[in-house]
Design a protein around this motif. Structure first.
Motif, PDB file in Angstrom:
ATOM      1  N   VAL A 142       0.010  -2.801  -9.219  1.00 23.73           N
ATOM      2  CA  VAL A 142      -0.397  -3.042  -7.833  1.00 23.73           C
ATOM      3  C   VAL A 142      -0.832  -4.496  -7.738  1.00 23.73           C
ATOM      4  N   VAL A 143      -0.954  -5.006  -6.528  1.00 27.64           N
ATOM      5  CA  VAL A 143      -1.237  -6.426  -6.344  1.00 27.64           C
ATOM      6  C   VAL A 143      -2.554  -6.827  -7.002  1.00 27.64           C
ATOM      7  N   GLN A 144      -3.526  -5.900  -7.069  1.00 26.86           N
ATOM      8  CA  GLN A 144      -4.811  -6.221  -7.693  1.00 26.86           C
ATOM      9  C   GLN A 144      -4.679  -6.474  -9.199  1.00 26.86           C
ATOM     10  N   ASN A 145      -3.586  -6.015  -9.792  1.00 27.78           N
ATOM     11  CA  ASN A 145      -3.338  -6.260 -11.216  1.00 27.78           C
ATOM     12  C   ASN A 145      -2.845  -7.679 -11.480  1.00 27.78           C
ATOM     13  N   LYS A 146      -2.549  -8.435 -10.410  1.00 26.12           N
ATOM     14  CA  LYS A 146      -2.072  -9.814 -10.507  1.00 26.12           C
ATOM     15  C   LYS A 146      -0.748  -9.889 -11.270  1.00 26.12           C
TER      16      LYS A 146
ATOM     17  N   ALA B  18       2.643   1.291  -0.079  1.00 26.05           N
ATOM     18  CA  ALA B  18       2.298   2.701   0.088  1.00 26.05           C
ATOM     19  C   ALA B  18       0.857   2.760   0.569  1.00 26.05           C
ATOM     20  N   GLY B  19       0.676   2.909   1.894  1.00 23.80           N
ATOM     21  CA  GLY B  19      -0.677   2.879   2.444  1.00 23.80           C
ATOM     22  C   GLY B  19      -1.294   1.517   2.198  1.00 23.80           C
ATOM     23  N   ARG B  20      -2.441   1.482   1.541  1.00 30.39           N
ATOM     24  CA  ARG B  20      -3.129   0.218   1.261  1.00 30.39           C
ATOM     25  C   ARG B  20      -2.638  -0.439  -0.021  1.00 30.39           C
ATOM     26  N   GLU B  21      -1.808   0.247  -0.783  1.00 32.52           N
ATOM     27  CA  GLU B  21      -1.344  -0.284  -2.057  1.00 32.52           C
ATOM     28  C   GLU B  21      -0.002  -1.002  -1.909  1.00 32.52           C
ATOM     29  N   LEU B  22       0.112  -2.161  -2.537  1.00 29.97           N
ATOM     30  CA  LEU B  22       1.393  -2.850  -2.647  1.00 29.97           C
ATOM     31  C   LEU B  22       1.858  -2.673  -4.087  1.00 29.97           C
ATOM     32  N   LEU B  23       2.810  -1.767  -4.267  1.00 30.03           N
ATOM     33  CA  LEU B  23       3.281  -1.381  -5.594  1.00 30.03           C
ATOM     34  C   LEU B  23       4.490  -2.201  -6.001  1.00 30.03           C
ATOM     35  N   SER B  24       4.645  -2.408  -7.287  1.00 31.52           N
ATOM     36  CA  SER B  24       5.863  -3.011  -7.816  1.00 31.52           C
ATOM     37  C   SER B  24       6.106  -2.481  -9.213  1.00 31.52           C
ATOM     38  N   VAL B  25       7.334  -2.633  -9.670  1.00 22.27           N
ATOM     39  CA  VAL B  25       7.678  -2.292 -11.046  1.00 22.27           C
ATOM     40  C   VAL B  25       8.226  -3.540 -11.719  1.00 22.27           C
ATOM     41  N   LEU B  26       7.651  -3.881 -12.865  1.00 25.13           N
ATOM     42  CA  LEU B  26       8.104  -5.011 -13.656  1.00 25.13           C
ATOM     43  C   LEU B  26       8.993  -4.511 -14.790  1.00 25.13           C
ATOM     44  N   ARG B  27      10.100  -5.199 -14.993  1.00 29.32           N
ATOM     45  CA  ARG B  27      10.930  -4.965 -16.190  1.00 29.32           C
ATOM     46  C   ARG B  27      10.646  -6.086 -17.183  1.00 29.32           C
TER      47      ARG B  27
END
Length: 223
Positions: free
Chosen positions: A180-184, A207-216
């Motif tokens: 999530v964005v808070q993980n930088k 997703a709601g208040r979360e901005l999710l991403s997946v890193l490869r």
């Protein structure tokens, strides 16, 4: 071109199960979507050893097993939560998949045996920023709280695995990490590049208040 795969059946799971095991949500599904996007790449590498850390409901390990297909691939899963290991077995059975979840913290009993042998590593970590007391309490209780409490920047648990990653991956190995964005995420990318690895954000979703991403994260450059 991505390959379309069905989402594993989890209709057998109950409200009581979700009192002890994280219920699949947007972070789970973005991880499935990332694996689906890379399905041809993953299959093309003919992985021998695939590992999910923190299997929870078993939906991701089951999906990964379906993705690699009935081949020589070994799909391992771990979880600190005994109930999660039992639920993972049930999910695998409901989808006619064979899994052997291991009850342990992260990869503690496996790290030496997995050295430079992991082709695919999947981790939807406890990424929610919390105080250290909450993190330590949930890890000690080994229940559902351990699925989300991540300590400072939500990265305490994740950093343990990222530090081990160069010693785990095969030359063509890849890790798929939910953030999530808070993980930088940009800091994660810089950190992994400093270790000689290639890190790319392959999917992002709100997703709601979360901005999710997946890193490869990989040793080799991929599109």
């Amino acid at each position: 071109m991505s390959i379309s795969l069905p989402t594993p059946n989890i209709a057998h799971l109950t409200e009581e199960d979700y009192e002890h095991v994280y219920e699949p949500a947007e972070d789970s599904f973005i991880l499935l979507d990332a694996l689906e996007l890379d399905a041809q790449l993953i299959r093309g590498d003919k992985p021998t050893i695939c590992v999910e850390i923190g299997s929870g409901s078993g939906i991701v390990s089951t999906f990964l097993s379906q993705l690699v297909g009935p081949s020589s691939s070994l799909v391992l899963s771990t979880d600190i939560n005994r109930y999660a290991c039992e639920v993972t077995l049930r999910t695998a059975k409901a989808n006619q998949i064979s899994l052997n979840p291991i009850l342990c913290h992260l990869l503690d009993p496996l790290s030496s045996r997995l050295r430079n042998k992991v082709d695919i590593l999947v981790f939807n970590p406890p990424y929610v920023p919390t105080g250290m007391t909450e993190l330590l309490d949930t890890q000690h209780q080994k229940d559902i709280g351990g699925a989300w409490a991540g300590g400072q920047d939500g990265m305490i648990v994740t950093d343990i695995i990222l530090d081990q990653l160069p010693d785990l991956l095969t030359p063509s190995g890849k890790m798929y990490l939910v953030t999530v964005v808070q993980n930088k995420p940009l800091e994660i990318i810089r950190k992994m590049e400093a270790k000689g690895l290639i890190c790319k954000e392959i999917i992002k979703r709100r997703a709601g208040r979360e901005l999710l991403s997946v890193l490869r994260i990989s040793r080799e450059l991929h599109q």
